[in-house]
Enzyme design. Structure first.
Site, PDB file in Angstrom:
ATOM      1  N   MET A   1     -11.438  -5.137   6.004  1.00 50.87           N
ATOM      2  CA  MET A   1     -10.231  -4.696   6.419  1.00 50.87           C
ATOM      3  C   MET A   1     -10.267  -4.733   8.475  1.00 50.87           C
ATOM      4  O   MET A   1     -10.686  -5.579   8.327  1.00 50.87           O
ATOM      5  CB  MET A   1     -10.913  -2.790   6.794  1.00 50.87           C
ATOM      6  CG  MET A   1     -11.082  -2.262   5.714  1.00 50.87           C
ATOM      7  SD  MET A   1      -9.732  -1.556   4.865  1.00 50.87           S
ATOM      8  CE  MET A   1      -9.112  -0.862   5.756  1.00 50.87           C
TER       9      MET A   1
ATOM     10  N   GLY B   1      -8.210   4.529   6.816  1.00 53.89           N
ATOM     11  CA  GLY B   1      -8.308   6.210   7.148  1.00 53.89           C
ATOM     12  C   GLY B   1      -6.847   6.453   7.811  1.00 53.89           C
ATOM     13  O   GLY B   1      -6.515   7.345   7.149  1.00 53.89           O
ATOM     14  N   PHE B   2      -6.179   5.065   8.031  1.00 50.18           N
ATOM     15  CA  PHE B   2      -5.073   5.705   8.475  1.00 50.18           C
ATOM     16  C   PHE B   2      -3.783   4.925   8.281  1.00 50.18           C
ATOM     17  O   PHE B   2      -4.321   3.476   8.339  1.00 50.18           O
ATOM     18  CB  PHE B   2      -4.686   6.006  10.099  1.00 50.18           C
ATOM     19  CG  PHE B   2      -5.091   7.441   9.934  1.00 50.18           C
ATOM     20  CD1 PHE B   2      -4.491   8.644   9.731  1.00 50.18           C
ATOM     21  CD2 PHE B   2      -6.443   7.486  10.748  1.00 50.18           C
ATOM     22  CE1 PHE B   2      -4.956   9.844  10.166  1.00 50.18           C
ATOM     23  CE2 PHE B   2      -7.610   8.392  10.762  1.00 50.18           C
ATOM     24  CZ  PHE B   2      -6.753   9.551  10.303  1.00 50.18           C
TER      25      PHE B   2
ATOM     26  N   ASP C   1      -6.650  -6.192   4.824  1.00 45.49           N
ATOM     27  CA  ASP C   1      -5.938  -4.833   4.319  1.00 45.49           C
ATOM     28  C   ASP C   1      -5.846  -3.524   5.683  1.00 45.49           C
ATOM     29  O   ASP C   1      -7.455  -3.511   6.420  1.00 45.49           O
ATOM     30  CB  ASP C   1      -6.269  -3.807   3.748  1.00 45.49           C
ATOM     31  CG  ASP C   1      -5.898  -2.432   3.728  1.00 45.49           C
ATOM     32  OD1 ASP C   1      -5.214  -2.110   3.423  1.00 45.49           O
ATOM     33  OD2 ASP C   1      -6.778  -1.788   2.591  1.00 45.49           O
TER      34      ASP C   1
ATOM     35  N   ASP D   1      -4.759   3.681  -2.177  1.00 45.64           N
ATOM     36  CA  ASP D   1      -5.689   4.278  -1.371  1.00 45.64           C
ATOM     37  C   ASP D   1      -6.421   5.543  -1.538  1.00 45.64           C
ATOM     38  O   ASP D   1      -5.824   6.167  -1.370  1.00 45.64           O
ATOM     39  CB  ASP D   1      -5.301   3.864   0.550  1.00 45.64           C
ATOM     40  CG  ASP D   1      -4.974   2.216   0.930  1.00 45.64           C
ATOM     41  OD1 ASP D   1      -6.212   2.050   0.349  1.00 45.64           O
ATOM     42  OD2 ASP D   1      -3.717   2.442   0.829  1.00 45.64           O
TER      43      ASP D   1
ATOM     44  N   MET E   1      -8.945   8.354  -0.354  1.00 47.06           N
ATOM     45  CA  MET E   1     -10.053   8.562   0.666  1.00 47.06           C
ATOM     46  C   MET E   1      -9.956   9.900   0.496  1.00 47.06           C
ATOM     47  O   MET E   1      -9.544  11.440  -0.008  1.00 47.06           O
ATOM     48  CB  MET E   1      -9.081   9.146   2.240  1.00 47.06           C
ATOM     49  CG  MET E   1      -8.564   7.812   2.103  1.00 47.06           C
ATOM     50  SD  MET E   1      -7.323   8.329   3.689  1.00 47.06           S
ATOM     51  CE  MET E   1      -6.535   6.035   3.853  1.00 47.06           C
TER      52      MET E   1
ATOM     53  N   SER F   1       2.352  -0.092   6.049  1.00 45.56           N
ATOM     54  CA  SER F   1       3.823   0.874   6.668  1.00 45.56           C
ATOM     55  C   SER F   1       4.862  -0.922   7.224  1.00 45.56           C
ATOM     56  O   SER F   1       5.956  -0.805   7.177  1.00 45.56           O
ATOM     57  CB  SER F   1       3.221   0.931   8.086  1.00 45.56           C
ATOM     58  OG  SER F   1       2.096   0.090   8.474  1.00 45.56           O
TER      59      SER F   1
ATOM     60  N   MET G   1     -12.096   4.674  -0.438  1.00 42.01           N
ATOM     61  CA  MET G   1     -12.631   4.970   0.636  1.00 42.01           C
ATOM     62  C   MET G   1     -13.141   5.876   1.101  1.00 42.01           C
ATOM     63  O   MET G   1     -13.021   7.404   1.474  1.00 42.01           O
ATOM     64  CB  MET G   1     -11.701   4.786   1.590  1.00 42.01           C
ATOM     65  CG  MET G   1     -11.492   3.665   2.539  1.00 42.01           C
ATOM     66  SD  MET G   1      -9.666   3.159   2.780  1.00 42.01           S
ATOM     67  CE  MET G   1      -9.143   3.640   1.800  1.00 42.01           C
TER      68      MET G   1
ATOM     69  N   HIS H   1      -8.727   1.080  -3.755  1.00 46.46           N
ATOM     70  CA  HIS H   1      -9.222   1.001  -3.123  1.00 46.46           C
ATOM     71  C   HIS H   1      -9.847   3.199  -2.445  1.00 46.46           C
ATOM     72  O   HIS H   1      -9.310   3.543  -1.674  1.00 46.46           O
ATOM     73  CB  HIS H   1      -8.632   0.399  -0.936  1.00 46.46           C
ATOM     74  CG  HIS H   1      -9.429   0.615  -0.334  1.00 46.46           C
ATOM     75  ND1 HIS H   1      -8.698   0.238   1.351  1.00 46.46           N
ATOM     76  CD2 HIS H   1     -10.398   0.309   0.023  1.00 46.46           C
ATOM     77  CE1 HIS H   1      -9.376   0.169   1.797  1.00 46.46           C
ATOM     78  NE2 HIS H   1     -10.911   0.478   0.696  1.00 46.46           N
TER      79      HIS H   1
ATOM     80  N   SER I   1       1.054  -1.509  -0.309  1.00 50.23           N
ATOM     81  CA  SER I   1      -0.081   0.163   0.184  1.00 50.23           C
ATOM     82  C   SER I   1       0.820   1.009  -0.474  1.00 50.23           C
ATOM     83  O   SER I   1       1.536   1.517   1.149  1.00 50.23           O
ATOM     84  CB  SER I   1      -1.258   0.046   1.900  1.00 50.23           C
ATOM     85  OG  SER I   1      -1.322   1.444   1.360  1.00 50.23           O
TER      86      SER I   1
ATOM     87  N   HIS J   1      -1.347  -1.474  -4.063  1.00 50.74           N
ATOM     88  CA  HIS J   1      -2.764  -1.081  -3.989  1.00 50.74           C
ATOM     89  C   HIS J   1      -2.078   0.903  -3.432  1.00 50.74           C
ATOM     90  O   HIS J   1      -1.270   0.994  -2.793  1.00 50.74           O
ATOM     91  CB  HIS J   1      -2.602  -2.080  -2.378  1.00 50.74           C
ATOM     92  CG  HIS J   1      -4.158  -1.785  -1.042  1.00 50.74           C
ATOM     93  ND1 HIS J   1      -4.931  -2.067  -1.648  1.00 50.74           N
ATOM     94  CD2 HIS J   1      -4.540  -0.458  -0.839  1.00 50.74           C
ATOM     95  CE1 HIS J   1      -6.107  -1.768  -1.272  1.00 50.74           C
ATOM     96  NE2 HIS J   1      -5.452  -0.654  -0.339  1.00 50.74           N
TER      97      HIS J   1
HETATM   98  C1  DX5 Z   1      -6.142   1.851   5.650  1.00 50.59           C
HETATM   99  C2  DX5 Z   1      -5.686   1.484   4.258  1.00 50.59           C
HETATM  100  C3  DX5 Z   1      -4.809   0.502   4.058  1.00 50.59           C
HETATM  101  C4  DX5 Z   1      -3.535   0.742   4.943  1.00 50.59           C
HETATM  102  C5  DX5 Z   1      -2.283   0.148   5.569  1.00 50.59           C
HETATM  103  O1  DX5 Z   1      -7.445   3.097   5.477  1.00 50.59           O
HETATM  104  O2  DX5 Z   1      -6.886   1.376   3.630  1.00 50.59           O
HETATM  105  O3  DX5 Z   1      -4.586   0.457   3.041  1.00 50.59           O
HETATM  106  O4  DX5 Z   1      -2.705   1.938   4.475  1.00 50.59           O
HETATM  107  O5  DX5 Z   1      -1.654   0.090   6.019  1.00 50.59           O
HETATM  108  P1  DX5 Z   1      -0.584  -0.601   6.257  1.00 50.59           P
HETATM  109  O6  DX5 Z   1      -0.145  -2.454   6.634  1.00 50.59           O
HETATM  110  O7  DX5 Z   1       0.517   0.274   7.267  1.00 50.59           O
HETATM  111  O8  DX5 Z   1      -1.900  -1.037   8.185  1.00 50.59           O
HETATM  112 ZN    ZN Z   2      -5.850   0.152   1.484  1.00 52.63          ZN
END
Ligand code: DX5
Ligand code: ZN
Length: 227
Positions: free
Chosen positions: A139, A144-145, A177, A37, A39, A200, A70, A68, A10, A35
């Site tokens: 999830m 969100g983070f 995820d 993301d 938001m 991360s 969101m 993805h 991601s 991936h």
């Molecule tokens: C969270 C995202 C994830 C996120 C995963 O809202 O959808 O894709 O980037 O990051 P880690 O692996 O650090 O939880």
């Molecule tokens: Zn994601």
């Protein structure tokens, strides 16, 4: 029948100032998907990246771009994300008035179609429209983070979803995820996930190739047991 496991870094945790280089580095390290993301500050309390960034990345990698969403009202943006280069699109069941209609819209554009469920959402909300899907995204953190702790109850959800799909003779991908690291990636795969997202867990490592290869070894052990 299980599909081979795929690793999906991601880029939320990548260095956005050097995004093209970051993507090329994880591609060379052996990633299967990127991936991406998105938001909107409404569906989740954060804002990330969107259509122009996806379009720029399309030019720097051959890997499938796994988008993805969101965001609220994802149906408004599907065509734009497809045109920008999305290969798969996940929409949240919580964000759609009629998730089946949105799934059919995504499929109509010829891209892989996925429904995502938040930690507090029953996975049956996605399973009930499985015939219209190529993938279900579970999830394992609150969206969100990046960098949050894996929520262990996601494993039960994965097992339930994989059993139910097997019972119905459906071979969808199941993506997990949130909070996936070297230490828990095998447990997620053993529970039924075959697309493993890690943000991360990969981008905070000194060597992306090193962590990708460690993750691959853990996944290979699960694949061997399942075969
Ligand atoms: C969270 C995202 C994830 C996120 C995963 O809202 O959808 O894709 O980037 O990051 P880690 O692996 O650090 O939880
Ligand atoms: Zn994601």
């Amino acid at each position: 029948m299980r599909r081979p496991c795929k690793l999906a870094p991601s880029i939320l945790s990548a260095d956005f100032a050097r995004l093209g280089e970051e993507v090329r580095t994880v591609e060379a390290a052996g990633a299967d998907l990127i991936h991406f993301d998105v938001m909107d500050g409404h569906f989740v309390p954060n804002i990330s990246i969107g259509i122009p960034v996806l379009q720029s990345l399309r030019a720097v990698t051959k890997l499938p771009l796994d988008v993805h969403l969101m965001i609220e009202h994802p149906e408004r943006y599907i065509e734009a994300f497809v045109k920008a280069g999305a290969d798969s699109i996940s929409v949240h069941v919580e964000a759609c008035d009629d998730v089946l209609a949105v799934a059919r819209l995504v499929r109509g554009f010829g891209v892989r179609t996925s429904a995502a469920v938040n930690p507090e959402t029953d996975v049956r909300e996605a399973l009930r429209i499985a015939d219209a899907l190529d993938m279900i995204l579970v999830m394992s953190v609150h969206p969100g983070f990046g960098g949050q702790e894996f929520i262990p109850s996601a494993l039960d959800k994965l097992r339930y979803a994989r059993d139910e799909l097997d019972r119905r003779g459906l071979n969808l991908d199941i993506e997990i995820d949130g909070g996936i690291k070297v230490d828990n990636i095998a447990a997620a795969a053993a529970a039924g996930a075959n697309v493993l997202v890690s943000g991360s867990g990969i981008f905070s490592a000194l060597s992306y190739a090193g962590v990708v290869s460690q993750m691959r070894q853990r996944l290979a052990a699960v694949e061997l047991l399942a075969s």
